[in-house]
Design a protein around this motif. Structure first.
Motif, PDB file in Angstrom:
ATOM      1  N   ARG A 287       9.021   1.006   4.345  1.00 57.61           N
ATOM      2  CA  ARG A 287      10.173   0.125   4.111  1.00 57.61           C
ATOM      3  C   ARG A 287      11.492   0.829   4.445  1.00 57.61           C
ATOM      4  NH1 ARG A 287       8.859  -3.114  -1.535  1.00 57.61           N
ATOM      5  NH2 ARG A 287       6.808  -3.915  -0.921  1.00 57.61           N
ATOM      6  N   GLU A 288      11.414   1.963   5.058  1.00 56.81           N
ATOM      7  CA  GLU A 288      12.605   2.755   5.366  1.00 56.81           C
ATOM      8  C   GLU A 288      13.113   2.421   6.759  1.00 56.81           C
ATOM      9  OE1 GLU A 288      10.286   6.240   5.283  1.00 56.81           O
ATOM     10  OE2 GLU A 288      10.878   6.811   3.265  1.00 56.81           O
ATOM     11  N   ASN A 289      14.314   2.923   7.060  1.00 58.15           N
ATOM     12  CA  ASN A 289      14.790   2.865   8.438  1.00 58.15           C
ATOM     13  C   ASN A 289      14.404   4.149   9.160  1.00 58.15           C
ATOM     14  OD1 ASN A 289      16.582   4.864   7.613  1.00 58.15           O
ATOM     15  ND2 ASN A 289      18.323   3.462   7.419  1.00 58.15           N
ATOM     16  N   ASP A 290      14.712   4.225  10.432  1.00 60.20           N
ATOM     17  CA  ASP A 290      14.301   5.380  11.234  1.00 60.20           C
ATOM     18  C   ASP A 290      14.930   6.679  10.754  1.00 60.20           C
ATOM     19  OD1 ASP A 290      12.467   4.239  12.880  1.00 60.20           O
ATOM     20  OD2 ASP A 290      13.870   3.765  14.488  1.00 60.20           O
ATOM     21  N   LEU A 291      16.162   6.615  10.272  1.00 62.33           N
ATOM     22  CA  LEU A 291      16.818   7.844   9.839  1.00 62.33           C
ATOM     23  C   LEU A 291      16.134   8.418   8.607  1.00 62.33           C
ATOM     24  CD1 LEU A 291      20.610   7.014  10.388  1.00 62.33           C
ATOM     25  CD2 LEU A 291      18.979   8.109  11.935  1.00 62.33           C
ATOM     26  N   ALA A 292      15.699   7.549   7.705  1.00 64.10           N
ATOM     27  CA  ALA A 292      14.960   8.045   6.537  1.00 64.10           C
ATOM     28  C   ALA A 292      13.615   8.619   6.958  1.00 64.10           C
ATOM     29  CB  ALA A 292      14.784   6.918   5.526  1.00 64.10           C
ATOM     30  N   ARG A 293      12.983   8.037   7.953  1.00 63.91           N
ATOM     31  CA  ARG A 293      11.704   8.545   8.439  1.00 63.91           C
ATOM     32  C   ARG A 293      11.858   9.941   9.039  1.00 63.91           C
ATOM     33  NH1 ARG A 293       8.912   7.454  13.358  1.00 63.91           N
ATOM     34  NH2 ARG A 293      10.592   6.041  13.951  1.00 63.91           N
TER      35      ARG A 293
ATOM     36  N   GLU B 148       0.845  -1.189   0.000  1.00 67.43           N
ATOM     37  CA  GLU B 148       0.000   0.000   0.000  1.00 67.43           C
ATOM     38  C   GLU B 148       0.884   1.243   0.000  1.00 67.43           C
ATOM     39  OE1 GLU B 148      -3.374   2.216   2.809  1.00 67.43           O
ATOM     40  OE2 GLU B 148      -2.434   0.340   3.429  1.00 67.43           O
ATOM     41  N   VAL B 149       0.583   2.153  -0.922  1.00 68.25           N
ATOM     42  CA  VAL B 149       1.318   3.415  -0.988  1.00 68.25           C
ATOM     43  C   VAL B 149       0.652   4.406  -0.048  1.00 68.25           C
ATOM     44  CG1 VAL B 149       2.075   5.312  -2.443  1.00 68.25           C
ATOM     45  CG2 VAL B 149       2.042   2.980  -3.354  1.00 68.25           C
ATOM     46  N   LEU B 150       1.390   4.860   0.937  1.00 68.11           N
ATOM     47  CA  LEU B 150       0.846   5.829   1.898  1.00 68.11           C
ATOM     48  C   LEU B 150       1.029   7.259   1.410  1.00 68.11           C
ATOM     49  CD1 LEU B 150       2.151   4.236   5.239  1.00 68.11           C
ATOM     50  CD2 LEU B 150      -0.098   3.952   4.143  1.00 68.11           C
ATOM     51  N   TYR B 151       2.222   7.578   0.889  1.00 67.84           N
ATOM     52  CA  TYR B 151       2.496   8.925   0.398  1.00 67.84           C
ATOM     53  C   TYR B 151       3.396   8.814  -0.827  1.00 67.84           C
ATOM     54  CZ  TYR B 151       1.006  10.051   5.154  1.00 67.84           C
ATOM     55  OH  TYR B 151       0.300  10.121   6.329  1.00 67.84           O
ATOM     56  N   GLU B 152       3.000   9.489  -1.859  1.00 66.41           N
ATOM     57  CA  GLU B 152       3.830   9.540  -3.044  1.00 66.41           C
ATOM     58  C   GLU B 152       4.955  10.551  -2.834  1.00 66.41           C
ATOM     59  OE1 GLU B 152       3.976   7.814  -5.657  1.00 66.41           O
ATOM     60  OE2 GLU B 152       2.040   6.767  -5.815  1.00 66.41           O
ATOM     61  N   ALA B 153       6.069  10.309  -3.495  1.00 70.31           N
ATOM     62  CA  ALA B 153       7.167  11.270  -3.421  1.00 70.31           C
ATOM     63  C   ALA B 153       6.765  12.572  -4.093  1.00 70.31           C
ATOM     64  CB  ALA B 153       8.412  10.694  -4.086  1.00 70.31           C
ATOM     65  N   GLY B 154       7.209  13.676  -3.534  1.00 71.22           N
ATOM     66  CA  GLY B 154       6.897  14.977  -4.111  1.00 71.22           C
ATOM     67  C   GLY B 154       5.895  15.734  -3.270  1.00 71.22           C
ATOM     68  N   ALA B 155       5.169  16.646  -3.944  1.00 70.33           N
ATOM     69  CA  ALA B 155       4.245  17.544  -3.249  1.00 70.33           C
ATOM     70  C   ALA B 155       3.022  16.786  -2.753  1.00 70.33           C
ATOM     71  CB  ALA B 155       3.835  18.670  -4.171  1.00 70.33           C
ATOM     72  N   ASN B 156       2.678  17.017  -1.477  1.00 69.85           N
ATOM     73  CA  ASN B 156       1.493  16.447  -0.853  1.00 69.85           C
ATOM     74  C   ASN B 156       0.865  17.499   0.040  1.00 69.85           C
ATOM     75  OD1 ASN B 156       1.353  13.115  -1.014  1.00 69.85           O
ATOM     76  ND2 ASN B 156       3.423  13.918  -1.318  1.00 69.85           N
TER      77      ASN B 156
ATOM     78  N   GLY C  93      -0.226  12.453  12.543  1.00 69.78           N
ATOM     79  CA  GLY C  93       0.317  11.371  13.347  1.00 69.78           C
ATOM     80  C   GLY C  93       0.809  10.223  12.502  1.00 69.78           C
ATOM     81  N   ARG C  94      -0.002   9.796  11.533  1.00 68.26           N
ATOM     82  CA  ARG C  94       0.429   8.703  10.670  1.00 68.26           C
ATOM     83  C   ARG C  94       1.625   9.117   9.823  1.00 68.26           C
ATOM     84  NH1 ARG C  94      -2.928   5.882   5.734  1.00 68.26           N
ATOM     85  NH2 ARG C  94      -2.341   7.863   4.746  1.00 68.26           N
ATOM     86  N   PHE C  95       1.650  10.382   9.395  1.00 70.25           N
ATOM     87  CA  PHE C  95       2.771  10.871   8.587  1.00 70.25           C
ATOM     88  C   PHE C  95       4.083  10.756   9.352  1.00 70.25           C
ATOM     89  CE2 PHE C  95       5.461  14.310   6.875  1.00 70.25           C
ATOM     90  CZ  PHE C  95       5.429  13.997   5.526  1.00 70.25           C
ATOM     91  N   LEU C  96       4.055  11.031  10.664  1.00 68.56           N
ATOM     92  CA  LEU C  96       5.270  10.987  11.469  1.00 68.56           C
ATOM     93  C   LEU C  96       5.654   9.569  11.871  1.00 68.56           C
ATOM     94  CD1 LEU C  96       4.675  14.021  13.892  1.00 68.56           C
ATOM     95  CD2 LEU C  96       6.105  13.957  11.834  1.00 68.56           C
ATOM     96  N   SER C  97       4.681   8.701  12.109  1.00 70.85           N
ATOM     97  CA  SER C  97       4.976   7.381  12.672  1.00 70.85           C
ATOM     98  C   SER C  97       5.149   6.286  11.636  1.00 70.85           C
ATOM     99  CB  SER C  97       3.871   6.967  13.652  1.00 70.85           C
ATOM    100  OG  SER C  97       2.622   6.890  12.987  1.00 70.85           O
ATOM    101  N   ALA C  98       4.602   6.469  10.439  1.00 72.74           N
ATOM    102  CA  ALA C  98       4.680   5.411   9.431  1.00 72.74           C
ATOM    103  C   ALA C  98       6.131   5.142   9.063  1.00 72.74           C
ATOM    104  CB  ALA C  98       3.874   5.802   8.195  1.00 72.74           C
ATOM    105  N   LYS C  99       6.540   3.901   9.206  1.00 74.45           N
ATOM    106  CA  LYS C  99       7.916   3.545   8.907  1.00 74.45           C
ATOM    107  C   LYS C  99       8.078   3.107   7.463  1.00 74.45           C
ATOM    108  CE  LYS C  99      11.673   0.499  10.334  1.00 74.45           C
ATOM    109  NZ  LYS C  99      12.091  -0.578  11.250  1.00 74.45           N
TER     110      LYS C  99
END
Length: 471
Positions: A289-295, A265-273, A281-287
Motif C-alpha cells: 500500500r506504499e508509494n515507490d519512495l517508501a518501497r 495479506e501481510v507480506l513482511y512485518e515491521a521490524g527484524a526479519n 525479488g519479492r522483497f524488492l518489488s512488492a509495492k
C-alpha cells in the motif's frame, strides 16, 4: 645701454667693459666661493633704459648682495666609500643565506636517516601496514613509488521482475580510494529523455532497448559515465545472494497487499526479519500500500545488510560480471552512504506507477560530490541539447549521444523538417553559447555553426544531423 657690473655685458666682442672704481672691492675677493672656476654662468638680462630715466651712475657691487650658502660638494672618494660599504653588506647577506640553507639540508638528512620505519594506517579500516623509509609498501623495490589505486567504475544494478518491469534501479558508486562508496537509489518512475524516443520513465528504457538503452538513459540523466549495467531477474538475484546466505533485515513498515478476493495479506512485518536469497525479488518489488519512495526504504535495508555480510565474508562476493564484482567488493570494504535521487512526484502512469521529475539543482550537487570521475555536474552544469535527425537513418540521435558521452544533456530528440541535410548544422540561440556550440562541433568532428534569432529556452544548442556525420 647699461649692464649690471661684474658680469660680461651683452656687447660685441670688441667692446671694453667699464673699469671698476678703485675703492670698490673685487667681488671675487669678497666672495671667494665665486671664483672664476665655480661662478655660475648665469647671465642677467640687459635692460635698455630711456635717457631721461637711466638709473644713477652709482654702480651696484656684490657687497650689496647677501651671500648665498652653497651645498657642500661631494668628492669622488666619498661616493666610492659608500658604494664599497653597500657592496660589503650585500656580500654578507648572501653568505649568511648560504650558510642557513646548508644547515637546513644537513639537519633534514640526519633526521631522515635516524627515523625508524613507520606504519601506514588506513583511515577506513584502522589497520596498519609496515612501510619502508622511502615510503614504498612492504616488499616494493627501494625507490619505487607506490602505484595509485585505480578508480572502480560505477555500475547500475537493475532488477527486472516477472512482468519484465525494472522494479529496482541502484547505482553502486565506489569511492575514489576503492574502499566504501555510495548507493544511489533511482525511482523507476523518474522521467528522463530516452534518446530517440522522447520523455519516458527510466524503467521504460529497459523495456524499449535493453541494457544498452538503459545505460544511455541513466548516463544522460546523471551526467556521469557508468562502467556497466547488469540486469538480473529472480534467478539471477538469487544466484548473487546465495553465497552470502540468509540476511537479517529490519523492515521499516509493515508491507501488505490486497488479494483479488479482497483479503489483506501481510507480506513482511515491521521490524527484524530474515530474508532468504530466493525471496529477495519479492522483497524488492512488492509495492503493498506504499508509494515507490517508501518501497525504496526496503531497497536500502536490503543492500546495506548484503554489503555488511560481504564485508565480513569477502569470499561471498559474487562472481560473474567483473565490473559488478569490483564495485560490490569496493563498497563492502569500507563505509557506505545511501542516497536517493532527488525527485518529486508529479503524476501517475497508466499502469498505476508514480511518476517523478528530477530536482535539477540538487542532482547537480549530488553528482559532483558522489561520482569521483563524473563527466559533468548533473543537469545544471551541462549544455542542454536538442538532436534532430536530418538524414532519415535509424538511431542517429543515439549515435550522437554515444559520441558526445555524458558531458552533454540531451533534452529533446526528433526528426528535422526534412531528411535532405547534406551537412550537419549546430544551431545556437545566444551569442554567449557560441563557444559551447564550437566545442560541440569539435567533439562531433563535423558541422557548421548557425546562429538563430528565434530563442529556444529549453535547450542551449540544436544539432541537426546531416549525412556528413560519422559515429
Amino acid at each position: 645701454m647699461s649692464a649690471f657690473p661684474g658680469f660680461a655685458p651683452a656687447t660685441p666682442a670688441a667692446a671694453v667693459p667699464p673699469e671698476a672704481d678703485e675703492d670698490e672691492p673685487d667681488p671675487r675677493q669678497a666672495h671667494p666661493q665665486l671664483s672664476s672656476e665655480s661662478r655660475p654662468a648665469t647671465i642677467f638680462p640687459v635692460y635698455d633704459w630711456p635717457d631721461d630715466q637711466e638709473p644713477g651712475s652709482e654702480p651696484i657691487g656684490f657687497s650689496d648682495l647677501e651671500p648665498i650658502p652653497l651645498p657642500e660638494a661631494r668628492t669622488n672618494a666619498r661616493i666610492l666609500r659608500r658604494k664599497e660599504l653597500r657592496r660589503r653588506r650585500r656580500e654578507q647577506v648572501r653568505r649568511g643565506a648560504l650558510v642557513l640553507a646548508v644547515v637546513a639540508v644537513v639537519t633534514g638528512l640526519v633526521a631522515l636517516l635516524a627515523a625508524p620505519a613507520g606504519r601506514l594506517v588506513d583511515n577506513a579500516t584502522g589497520r596498519g601496514n609496515a612501510s619502508t623509509r622511502n615510503g614504498a609498501a612492504p616488499g616494493a623495490a627501494p625507490g619505487v613509488a607506490p602505484q595509485p589505486v585505480p578508480i572502480v567504475a560505477p555500475v547500475l544494478l537493475a532488477y527486472q521482475d516477472a512482468a519484465g518491469r525494472a522494479s529496482a534501479l541502484t547505482v553502486l558508486v565506489p569511492s575514489a580510494g576503492g574502499k566504501g562508496g555510495t548507493l544511489l537509489l533511482v525511482p523507476p518512475g523518474t522521467m528522463a529523455e530516452v534518446v530517440s524516443l522522447g520523455l519516458e520513465p527510466v524503467r521504460q528504457s529497459l523495456e524499449l532497448g535493453g541494457p544498452t538503452r538503459l545505460q544511455a538513459t541513466v548516463e544522460n540523466l546523471l551526467g556521469a559515465p557508468l562502467g556497466a549495467v547488469v540486469v538480473v531477474d529472480d534467478a539471477g538475484l538469487t544466484n548473487l545472494l546465495a553465497p552470502a546466505g540468509p540476511l537479517p533485515v529490519t523492515v521499516p513498515e509493515r508491507v501488505e497487499r490486497v488479494n483479488p478476493n479482497g483479503r489483506v495479506e501481510v507480506l513482511y512485518e515491521a521490524g527484524a526479519n530474515t530474508l532468504a536469497p530466493a525471496g529477495a525479488g519479492r522483497f524488492l518489488s512488492a509495492k503493498g500500500r506504499e508509494n515507490d519512495l517508501a518501497r525504496l526504504a526496503r531497497h536500502q535495508v536490503f543492500f546495506e545488510a548484503w554489503l555488511a555480510r560481504l564485508g565480513t565474508r569477502p569470499a561471498a562476493i559474487p562472481g560473474g560480471s567483473p565490473e559488478l564484482n569490483a564495485a560490490i567488493g569496493a563498497l563492502a570494504a569500507g563505509p557506505l552512504d545511501t542516497r536517493l535521487l532527488p525527485v518529486e512526484a508529479f503524476g501517475t502512469a497508466g499502469d498505476g506507477g508514480e511518476l517523478y521529475k528530477v530536482r535539477a539543482d540538487e542532482l547537480s550537487r549530488l553528482v559532483a560530490g558522489v561520482f569521483p570521475s563524473s563527466a559533468g555536474q548533473g543537469l545544471t552544469g551541462r549544455p542542454r541539447l536538442q538532436v534532430l535527425n536530418g538524414t532519415g537513418a535509424l538511431e542517429v540521435a543515439d549515435k550522437v549521444r554515444a559520441k558526445l558521452g555524458a558531458g552533454y544533456d540531451v533534452r529533446l530528440t526528433g526528426n528535422a523538417a526534412n531528411f535532405e541535410y547534406e551537412r550537419t548544422e549546430i544551431v545556437f540561440y545566444d551569442r554567449d553559447q557560441e563557444a559551447v556550440a564550437d566545442r560541440l562541433r569539435q567533439a562531433l568532428g563535423v558541422g557548421a555553426l548557425v546562429f538563430s534569432r528565434r530563442p529556444l529556452d529549453v535547450v542551449d544548442v540544436t544539432v541537426i544531423v546531416g549525412k556528413d556525420f560519422r559515429p
